[in-house]
Design a protein around this motif. Structure first.
Motif, short mmCIF file in Angstrom:
data_model
loop_
_atom_site.label_atom_id
_atom_site.label_comp_id
_atom_site.label_asym_id
_atom_site.label_seq_id
_atom_site.Cartn_x
_atom_site.Cartn_y
_atom_site.Cartn_z
N ASN A 1 1.33 -1.37 -0.36
CA ASN A 1 -0.08 0.34 0.18
C ASN A 1 1.13 1.40 -0.33
OD1 ASN A 1 -2.91 -0.89 0.89
ND2 ASN A 1 -1.38 -2.25 1.74
N PHE A 2 0.47 2.42 -0.83
CA PHE A 2 1.21 3.30 -0.52
C PHE A 2 0.29 4.87 -0.21
CE2 PHE A 2 -0.13 3.22 -4.98
CZ PHE A 2 0.12 4.49 -5.76
N LEU A 3 -0.02 5.14 1.37
CA LEU A 3 -0.43 6.20 1.09
C LEU A 3 -0.09 7.72 0.85
CD1 LEU A 3 -3.23 7.47 3.81
CD2 LEU A 3 -1.17 6.77 5.11
N VAL A 4 -0.67 8.83 0.56
CA VAL A 4 0.00 9.91 0.18
C VAL A 4 -1.09 10.94 0.66
CG1 VAL A 4 0.88 11.00 -1.58
CG2 VAL A 4 1.15 8.79 -1.84
N VAL A 5 0.28 12.14 1.23
CA VAL A 5 -0.03 13.06 1.73
C VAL A 5 0.74 14.14 1.50
CG1 VAL A 5 -1.31 13.88 4.19
CG2 VAL A 5 -0.92 11.38 4.36
N LYS A 6 -0.79 15.14 0.81
CA LYS A 6 -0.06 16.25 0.37
C LYS A 6 -0.42 17.40 1.53
CE LYS A 6 -1.16 20.27 -2.88
NZ LYS A 6 -1.68 21.47 -2.08
N VAL A 7 1.00 18.00 1.92
CA VAL A 7 0.86 18.39 3.11
C VAL A 7 1.10 20.08 3.14
CG1 VAL A 7 1.37 19.75 5.35
CG2 VAL A 7 1.27 16.80 4.96
N ASP A 8 0.29 21.12 2.91
CA ASP A 8 0.21 22.62 2.58
C ASP A 8 0.21 23.89 3.80
OD1 ASP A 8 -0.12 24.87 1.30
OD2 ASP A 8 -1.69 25.06 -0.15
N ASN A 9 1.02 24.24 4.07
CA ASN A 9 1.04 25.21 5.07
C ASN A 9 1.20 26.26 5.11
OD1 ASN A 9 3.63 25.50 4.53
ND2 ASN A 9 4.48 25.40 6.85
#
Length: 617
Positions: free
Chosen positions: A170-178
């Motif tokens: 499985n590959f979990l991807v999170v785009k984080v924008d601060n």
């Protein structure tokens, strides 16, 4: 307690957290798999992995979208992104302290975590749970978007379609924008560091088809200042996901030999019953009971303290007895590591320092802190003011911004509504007075009470110093709606010199308790001079000597103080090249954990007030 269906709230805030399922609470008692640890990352300041060259969001199956696999299907396929162990970050943790090039970075970083997973039981449901991500999180699993969440300090979760989760790779991807925006909460301008990243725990949660999503159990709000009865009334609710008619809910408190079965009335089942004689939670004896909630398919438990808290006339009453709050403000930061705080070890450091100062209360500024803080406060007997980041000059005229603030308020209260330590929900800090702002804040106060009417609701108000006059009145129109009139004052730092305190008095036209939610002055540890020299330890100590002497003249509704702040913290607004260098230096401790002279002055005052109020019990 007035009960509302939190599912309806999700409809009200539709679009703020697209595809988000309602929050699952008591994660510590669930079947979970930690996804903390090393994550690969891609720095993407232009958001190339999210938008095409026309600045349109990429299609889900677009090969160059960074949420898709970076492995080409053959040698001819073009791939212009890739995840590699050469570029990694630790989760939980802000990115700013992990690599020098990220210290000031504000923008997008993509995180990727690969994992295998073997279900423990057929027919389960699966969720990805995040303790917090700052600020916007777009979450993808195996190339499919699970949802988006905004808000840097509150938890959220998304359900995983069963067909999407694989046993291998499985590959979990999170785009984080601060990045900061004018129409977000908080807005562009804050006085703390904008730490970006996946800053709290990430967990894969496995649950049965029908499960206990949330429950709350607290003592009923007291009537007219009375102490709880020998067998007090408790109330709350149990919220089920996947409710089936005919289900029975069992609530058990083994230590009290209490067990009650309640027929489930739907997704939300109200609780109301008397508890056998119990030991009340207070600051001297923070008694916690194990509370178990069961259905035919699920069982969870939590440690809960039972107490009452209220603003009654000019006093604050804890279990019917007058309370004086010996407080301190705390930022969710570990100064010696220059990073965002998370987890039990950090909570132990921060709350331990507060206890050494003599505090029985902390104001967690200016956003909800990690859950470890509130749970540890429960066990230590430390009272908590918990706040959402409605700060300074957000867009008070925007319904969308109000919705975002309400969503964070909902998530803060839902996560922590069983924490006995929390006695105040705060809806904001130092917001400028105007009819539009007051309507905005009043709406948040109403919402907080609808979610939980067993605690006080307040906000930190700012003051205008009446130069040349002996009385400063806290007459902000928001005072009509709060339970506790709290205000921030810095007489002697932002207004005149500390000796101005000698001729100043404070009051409010509202017949309510009065609380000083901030006061303080800056000092660089080791810089010694006469007391008139700014940024010296002597100036800061003189400030506190004069302030605390002024406290002796406070009116009879004065119920406590939480000075600013426990420890020096990073702020891009503090740029004196000699004394600040990007640090707010108002701490009782410096960034290395050393105590300043003012620490001992405030500690002595707190010891005096502790003796005074102990004699009243």
């Amino acid at each position: 307690m007035r009960i509302i269906c939190l599912a309806l709230l999700a409809l009200l805030y539709n679009g703020l957290a697209s595809a988000q399922t309602n929050l699952i609470t008591d994660i510590q008692s669930r079947k979970t798999t930690s996804l903390n640890g090393t994550w690969q990352h891609i720095v993407d300041p232009y958001e190339t992995g999210f938008y095409d060259y026309r600045y349109k969001e990429l299609r889900e199956n677009h090969g160059d979208a960074y949420w898709n696999t970076d492995v080409p299907k053959d040698k001819s396929e073009k791939k212009e992104h890739g995840y590699n162990d050469k570029y990694t970050l630790q989760v939980p943790g802000d990115w700013n302290h992990q690599k020098p090039e990220f210290v000031f970075y504000e923008g997008t970083i993509w995180y990727k975590k690969s994992f295998d997973y073997s279900p423990t039981k057929a027919g389960s449901r699966y969720f990805i749970y995040f303790g917090a991500v700052n600020y916007r999180a777009d979450v993808y699993l195996n190339g499919k978007k699970l949802g988006m969440h905004k808000g840097g300090f509150t938890p959220f979760n998304f359900e995983i379609p069963t067909s999407l989760l694989k046993e291998k790779s499985n590959f979990l991807v999170v785009k984080v924008d601060n990045k900061r925006y004018a129409d977000e909460v908080p807005t562009l301008n804050t006085d703390w560091w904008n730490y970006g990243g996946i800053t709290r725990d990430v967990k894969l949660v496995e649950l049965p088809q029908s499960f206990i999503q949330d429950f709350v159990l607290q003592l009923k709000k007291p009537i007219a200042g009375k102490a709880p009865a020998a067998m007090p009334d408790a109330e709350g609710y149990v919220k089920l996901s996947g409710f089936k008619p005919g289900e029975t809910i069992t609530v058990e408190i083994p230590e009290l030999k209490f067990k009650k079965q309640i027929p489930a009335t739907g997704e939300l089942t109200e609780l109301s019953f008397k508890l056998p004689k119990l030991q009340l939670w207070d600051t001297d004896k923070p008694k916690l009971y194990t509370v178990k909630v069961k259905t035919a398919t699920d069982a969870i438990e939590d440690k809960i303290g039972f107490r009452t808290i209220e603003a009654f006339g000019k006093k604050v009453l804890l279990n019917g007895k007058p309370l004086f709050m010996r407080g301190i403000c705390i930022h969710g930061e570990i100064p010696q590591d220059v990073r965002r705080a998370f987890g039990p070890a950090d909570a132990k450091q921060l709350l331990g320092q507060a206890q050494e100062l003599g505090c029985n209360m902390v104001r967690l500024a200016h956003y909800p802190h990690d859950e470890a803080m509130t749970r540890m406060a429960d066990s230590l007997g430390i009272l908590v003011w918990s706040e959402i980041p409605v700060y300074w000059t957000i867009n008070f005229g925007s319904k969308e911004v109000l919705g975002k603030a309400k969503a964070q308020l909902d998530e803060m209260i839902t996560r922590d509504h069983n924490r006995a330590s929390i006695i105040i929900w705060s809806v904001g800090n130092e917001t400028p007075v105007s009819p539009t702002r007051t309507d905005f804040m009043h709406s948040l106060i109403t919402e907080a009470r609808r979610l939980d009417n067993t605690r006080m609701v307040s906000a930190a108000l700012e003051v205008n110093y009446n130069s040349g006059k002996s009385m400063n009145m806290i007459d902000d129109p928001l005072g009509e709606f709060v339970d506790l009139v709290a205000f921030n004052e810095y007489l002697g730092w932002y207004g005149g010199l500390p000796n101005e305190c000698r001729k100043t008095n404070w009051g409010t036209p509202y017949n309510k308790p009065l609380f000083i939610s901030e006061t303080g002055a800056e000092a660089k540890t080791g810089f010694h001079a006469d007391s008139l020299t700014r940024f010296s330890e002597e100036y800061q100590n003189w400030y506190y000597v004069e302030q605390l002497d002024m406290m002796k003249r406070m009116p009879g509704n004065y119920v406590g103080i939480s000075p600013w702040i426990l420890a020096d913290f990073r702020s891009p607004k503090r740029n004196n090249p000699v004394y600040q260098e990007g640090w707010n230096r108002k701490g009782m401790y410096d960034d290395k954990g050393n105590k300043k002279k003012a620490f001992y002055t405030l500690q002595a005052y707190y010891n005096e007030m502790k003796k005074k109020y102990s004699s009243k019990k």
